[in-house]
Design an enzyme around this catalytic site. Structure first.
Site, PDB file in Angstrom:
ATOM      1  N   ARG A 123       0.866  -1.186   0.000  1.00  0.00           N
ATOM      2  CA  ARG A 123       0.000   0.000   0.000  1.00  0.00           C
ATOM      3  C   ARG A 123       0.895   1.226   0.000  1.00  0.00           C
ATOM      4  O   ARG A 123       2.106   1.123   0.156  1.00  0.00           O
ATOM      5  CB  ARG A 123      -0.921   0.004   1.225  1.00  0.00           C
ATOM      6  CG  ARG A 123      -0.178   0.082   2.544  1.00  0.00           C
ATOM      7  CD  ARG A 123      -1.114   0.199   3.748  1.00  0.00           C
ATOM      8  NE  ARG A 123      -0.339   0.155   4.978  1.00  0.00           N
ATOM      9  CZ  ARG A 123      -0.857   0.119   6.193  1.00  0.00           C
ATOM     10  NH1 ARG A 123      -2.162   0.127   6.361  1.00  0.00           N
ATOM     11  NH2 ARG A 123      -0.086   0.094   7.257  1.00  0.00           N
ATOM     12  N   ASN A 176      -5.133   7.361   4.293  1.00  0.00           N
ATOM     13  CA  ASN A 176      -4.766   6.712   5.554  1.00  0.00           C
ATOM     14  C   ASN A 176      -3.295   6.948   5.815  1.00  0.00           C
ATOM     15  O   ASN A 176      -2.448   6.572   5.008  1.00  0.00           O
ATOM     16  CB  ASN A 176      -5.036   5.206   5.506  1.00  0.00           C
ATOM     17  CG  ASN A 176      -4.818   4.561   6.860  1.00  0.00           C
ATOM     18  OD1 ASN A 176      -5.634   4.722   7.761  1.00  0.00           O
ATOM     19  ND2 ASN A 176      -3.712   3.855   7.010  1.00  0.00           N
ATOM     20  N   GLU A 177      -3.021   7.618   6.925  1.00  0.00           N
ATOM     21  CA  GLU A 177      -1.655   7.859   7.367  1.00  0.00           C
ATOM     22  C   GLU A 177      -0.786   8.425   6.242  1.00  0.00           C
ATOM     23  O   GLU A 177       0.165   7.779   5.776  1.00  0.00           O
ATOM     24  CB  GLU A 177      -1.047   6.587   7.961  1.00  0.00           C
ATOM     25  CG  GLU A 177      -1.775   6.154   9.226  1.00  0.00           C
ATOM     26  CD  GLU A 177      -1.040   5.084  10.008  1.00  0.00           C
ATOM     27  OE1 GLU A 177      -0.287   4.314   9.397  1.00  0.00           O
ATOM     28  OE2 GLU A 177      -1.228   5.018  11.240  1.00  0.00           O
ATOM     29  N   GLU A 194      -6.804   4.995  15.693  1.00  0.00           N
ATOM     30  CA  GLU A 194      -6.387   3.592  15.867  1.00  0.00           C
ATOM     31  C   GLU A 194      -5.665   3.499  17.206  1.00  0.00           C
ATOM     32  O   GLU A 194      -4.609   4.104  17.387  1.00  0.00           O
ATOM     33  CB  GLU A 194      -5.433   3.179  14.743  1.00  0.00           C
ATOM     34  CG  GLU A 194      -6.051   3.270  13.363  1.00  0.00           C
ATOM     35  CD  GLU A 194      -5.079   2.862  12.255  1.00  0.00           C
ATOM     36  OE1 GLU A 194      -4.019   2.286  12.555  1.00  0.00           O
ATOM     37  OE2 GLU A 194      -5.390   3.145  11.080  1.00  0.00           O
ATOM     38  N   TRP A 225       3.585  -7.176  11.636  1.00  0.00           N
ATOM     39  CA  TRP A 225       3.338  -7.684  10.309  1.00  0.00           C
ATOM     40  C   TRP A 225       3.867  -9.114  10.273  1.00  0.00           C
ATOM     41  O   TRP A 225       4.597  -9.532  11.168  1.00  0.00           O
ATOM     42  CB  TRP A 225       4.057  -6.804   9.273  1.00  0.00           C
ATOM     43  CG  TRP A 225       3.345  -5.515   8.992  1.00  0.00           C
ATOM     44  CD1 TRP A 225       2.247  -5.026   9.659  1.00  0.00           C
ATOM     45  CD2 TRP A 225       3.681  -4.555   7.998  1.00  0.00           C
ATOM     46  NE1 TRP A 225       1.875  -3.814   9.131  1.00  0.00           N
ATOM     47  CE2 TRP A 225       2.737  -3.500   8.105  1.00  0.00           C
ATOM     48  CE3 TRP A 225       4.662  -4.475   7.016  1.00  0.00           C
ATOM     49  CZ2 TRP A 225       2.759  -2.389   7.258  1.00  0.00           C
ATOM     50  CZ3 TRP A 225       4.686  -3.366   6.192  1.00  0.00           C
ATOM     51  CH2 TRP A 225       3.735  -2.332   6.305  1.00  0.00           C
TER      52      TRP A 225
HETATM   53  C1  GAL Z   1      -1.426   1.737  11.063  1.00  0.00           C
HETATM   54  C2  GAL Z   1      -2.313   1.659   9.829  1.00  0.00           C
HETATM   55  C3  GAL Z   1      -3.276   0.483   9.891  1.00  0.00           C
HETATM   56  C4  GAL Z   1      -2.542  -0.744  10.297  1.00  0.00           C
HETATM   57  C5  GAL Z   1      -1.892  -0.505  11.641  1.00  0.00           C
HETATM   58  C6  GAL Z   1      -1.177  -1.711  12.184  1.00  0.00           C
HETATM   59  O1  GAL Z   1      -0.242   2.404  10.780  1.00  0.00           O
HETATM   60  O2  GAL Z   1      -3.052   2.832   9.659  1.00  0.00           O
HETATM   61  O3  GAL Z   1      -3.861   0.309   8.619  1.00  0.00           O
HETATM   62  O4  GAL Z   1      -1.606  -1.060   9.331  1.00  0.00           O
HETATM   63  O5  GAL Z   1      -0.955   0.539  11.531  1.00  0.00           O
HETATM   64  O6  GAL Z   1      -0.082  -2.030  11.397  1.00  0.00           O
END
Ligand code: GAL
Length: 679
Positions: A113, A151-152, A314, A322
């Protein structure tokens, strides 16, 4: 009243949900259980472009229509993410110019992504179209409360070197400088014959021997990336404002090369942060020398400097990782709840856990949601249920109330971007930031971060009796005038080595160090050296007491230039033994401290002892070091980051909101325990 509090009286707790990841038969049960946990809001769709537009120009809203209607039936509000962080394969295959590239020209490809660039006109066209379609479709949906853009922004990478970026940068510098003469002067291109004679010769930094691009060009590159990111977000914000005027707009994350303050004030209703305190767990598991997860409080202070009241879009809801990296242990019992209150204590008025259920496929199979794959009750669900119950009772006493701090750390984007590349300054900034935040935490002194920006006013600074601006190497005339007025007006300003020797281009001024700051510090720097293991930083000694003040990373020998300046500590080793290391100057109604070094924890404690800086706990509570205090209006949060119980002593009776009762005298706070008190 903040935009978040306007949208609801109570604290909005929720979760990130991916309906497209699950069999539809699960949705009803998922939403029902969310409601039971006390959730009121879910975020969806931020990576779902191929669901909305499976083929170029063919749009489909069925899946999310059904999911949103189901959420609505359960009384849940929805935050829609725009899916522009994950362009579909059909798009990037047909238009590879939409992809980002490394500095060496290697193009990032489909399969992860955030592999796109912000500059390509074709990508901007497709982004505008999908955002318009989505916001027109959901602009009046009764469940939709607001929008998250992308996103971010600038996560995964904050560097952009596609062809489209080089072209956009060329345009950006043309607008900024107007003439090549001015550009050449700003970048100091006479050095090593880098002079440009045609705009076509101008690029973002490119590979070169020793990986050392022109530093002034690189500073402009970061400014360009920030402006370009904001302009990409603006495209989307403008469309959403037009098509969905009753819904709010935010974006999430706190990443590099992006002036989040400018973006938020120009485009957003409020800023959102993603809080993963477990990223600190790799260091010092015994929590003896570093702050570990408590370090996140400083990022939350930074978030608060952007939006006094913010959303945590979040919040870490389990172990992370990961499939191939970022291996994190499970949060210990109570830790997720502690982290939730950490966010709230620092200004969150809305908080969503990441994520509802752990993904069964893809890169994030170890990034745990609240639910395991089997959906049976687990420890994480129990903890979140407790938070949901507590916030249901006391959330509305917290929201809308402002964080209280009498102490601030000054920051600015020019210095943080310039220092990234400057080996003489970068380590000093890290060291001093760590020392200040740890010492202030241990002394129970809440701290704000204040960004020096174009619009910063004297009253923004005078709100704080004490400011630390540790290593402002770039100091413009305007900022110097503001700081001078702050000290004259009664403030106390603390600065450290390498202050004030660069201008906004990152070029050095031909005046004595510390540049304009010499005026209010009442000193100049007569000699200086970088320190390293082969040339250790000297020790110093306090003037008023026979005790040591360790210095770190850099030593400047100071000359007192003003009658009102006094030497507070002197070096006791190296060839400059006896030279001044720390000074204090009376300037107008205020004080100015200057340390010719990076700040060690001992130096910070020594300065704070001499200034007599109070803690807001003084007089009513004795708190151990392990506990953080954070105050929002009349609500006090006491957070125990240690995995052992600790003892607190209340000298007056206080009202314990979570347990509904009063507290007095010596009490135990459990490991990772939280107290929320009303005073
Ligand atoms: C954030 C991201 C999420 C997910 C999360 C955990 O940086 O916005 O989509 O990837 O970390 O890795």
């Amino acid at each position: 009243m903040s935009a978040i509090s306007r949208s609801s009286d109570s604290f909005q707790l929720g979760v990130c949900y991916y309906p497209e990841h699950w069999n539809e038969s699960l949705w009803e049960d998922d939403f029902r259980r969310m409601k039971e946990l006390g959730f009121s809001i879910v975020r969806v769709a931020e990576f779902a472009w191929t669901i909305f537009e499976p083929e170029d120009g063919k749009f489909s809203f069925d899946l999310f229509d059904r999911a949103l209607d189901e959420a609505h039936r359960h009384g849940l509000k929805v935050i829609m993410g725009t899916p522009t962080a994950t362009p579909p394969a059909w798009l990037t295959e047909r238009y590879p110019e939409a992809l980002n590239a490394r500095q060496d020209g290697v193009v990032y490809r489909h399969g992860q992504r955030r592999h796109y660039n912000y500059s390509s006109p074709v990508y901007r066209f497709y982004c505008e179209r999908i955002v318009r379609k989505m916001s027109q479709h959901y602009g009046n949906h009764p469940a939709v409360a607001g929008w998250q853009i992308d996103n971010e922004l600038n996560c995964e990478t904050n560097e952009f070197y596609s062809d489209a970026d080089h072209i956009a940068f060329r345009q950006w510098v043309r607008t900024k400088y107007g003439t090549l003469d001015k550009l050449n002067e700003a970048w100091g291109t006479v050095f090593w014959s880098q002079t440009y004679t045609d705009w076509q010769q101008v690029y973002l930094t490119r590979p070169n021997p020793s990986d050392s691009p022109n530093p002034h060009q690189l500073l402009d590159e970061k400014r360009f990336i920030s402006d370009n990111t904001i302009s990409f977000a603006r495209l989307q914000a403008d469309i959403i404002r037009e098509s969905a005027p009753r819904q709010w707009v935010t974006t999430n994350g706190l990443f590099g090369h992006l002036d989040n303050h400018a973006m938020t004030s120009e485009l957003l209703d409020f800023f959102s942060y993603d809080s993963y305190p477990q990223f600190s767990a790799f260091e010092d598991p015994e929590n003896t020398s570093s702050l570990r997860d408590r370090k996140w409080s400083l990022s939350l202070s930074e978030t608060r400097s952007i939006s006094a009241h913010f959303c945590v879009m979040e919040q870490q809801s389990g172990p992370g990782g990961w499939v191939n990296r970022m291996d994190m242990p499970a949060p210990r019992p109570g830790q997720m709840r502690l982290w939730t209150y950490q966010s709230i204590a620092h200004g969150a008025d809305m908080l969503l856990y990441f994520r509802w259920r752990t993904a069964t496929m893809g890169t994030e199979i170890y990034w745990h949601g609240i639910n395991d794959y089997h959906n049976r009750p687990n420890r994480r669900l129990h903890e979140v249920a407790q938070v949901g119950e507590e916030l249901g009772r006391i959330g509305n006493l917290i929201t809308g109330k402002s964080f209280q701090a009498q102490f601030a750390i000054l920051e600015d984007y020019d210095n943080s971007w310039d220092a990234e590349f400057d080996a003489w300054v970068r380590p000093l900034r890290w060291k001093s930031k760590e020392s200040w935040s740890k010492a202030l935490q241990e002394r129970h002194i809440p701290v704000d971060i204040v960004y020096m920006r174009e619009g910063t006013k004297l009253e923004d600074l005078l709100r704080y009796p004490v400011l630390v601006y540790a290593h402002a190497t770039i100091l413009t005339e305007n900022r110097a005038a503001l700081l001078d007025a702050y000290v004259r007006g009664g403030g106390t300003l603390i600065m450290g080595a390498r202050t004030g020797y660069k201008d906004e281009r990152g070029q050095c001024r031909m005046i004595p160090f510390p540049g304009f700051a010499a005026n209010w510090c009442g000193i100049t720097v007569e000699d200086f050296t970088l320190c390293n293991p082969n040339f250790p930083a000297a020790s110093a000694q306090w003037t008023d007491e026979d005790s040591a003040l360790p210095t770190a990373l850099f030593n400047e020998v100071l000359t007192v230039e003003s009658e009102t300046a006094e030497i507070m500590a002197s070096y006791t080793s190296q060839y400059y033994s006896g030279g001044a290391a720390l000074t204090r100057n009376r300037h107008g109604d205020g004080w100015s401290w200057y340390l010719g070094s990076a700040f060690t924890e001992e130096a910070v404690h020594g300065i704070l002892d001499r200034m007599g800086t109070p803690s807001p706990a003084d007089g009513w509570a004795d708190l151990p070091k392990q506990v953080e205090i954070a105050i929002r209006g009349d609500i006090v949060f006491l957070l125990n980051y240690s995995h052992e119980p600790v003892r607190l002593n209340f000298l007056v009776q206080v009202n314990d909101l979570l347990r509904s009762g009063s507290l007095f005298g010596n009490i135990e706070l459990e490991a990772y325990g939280v107290l929320v008190i009303q005073r």
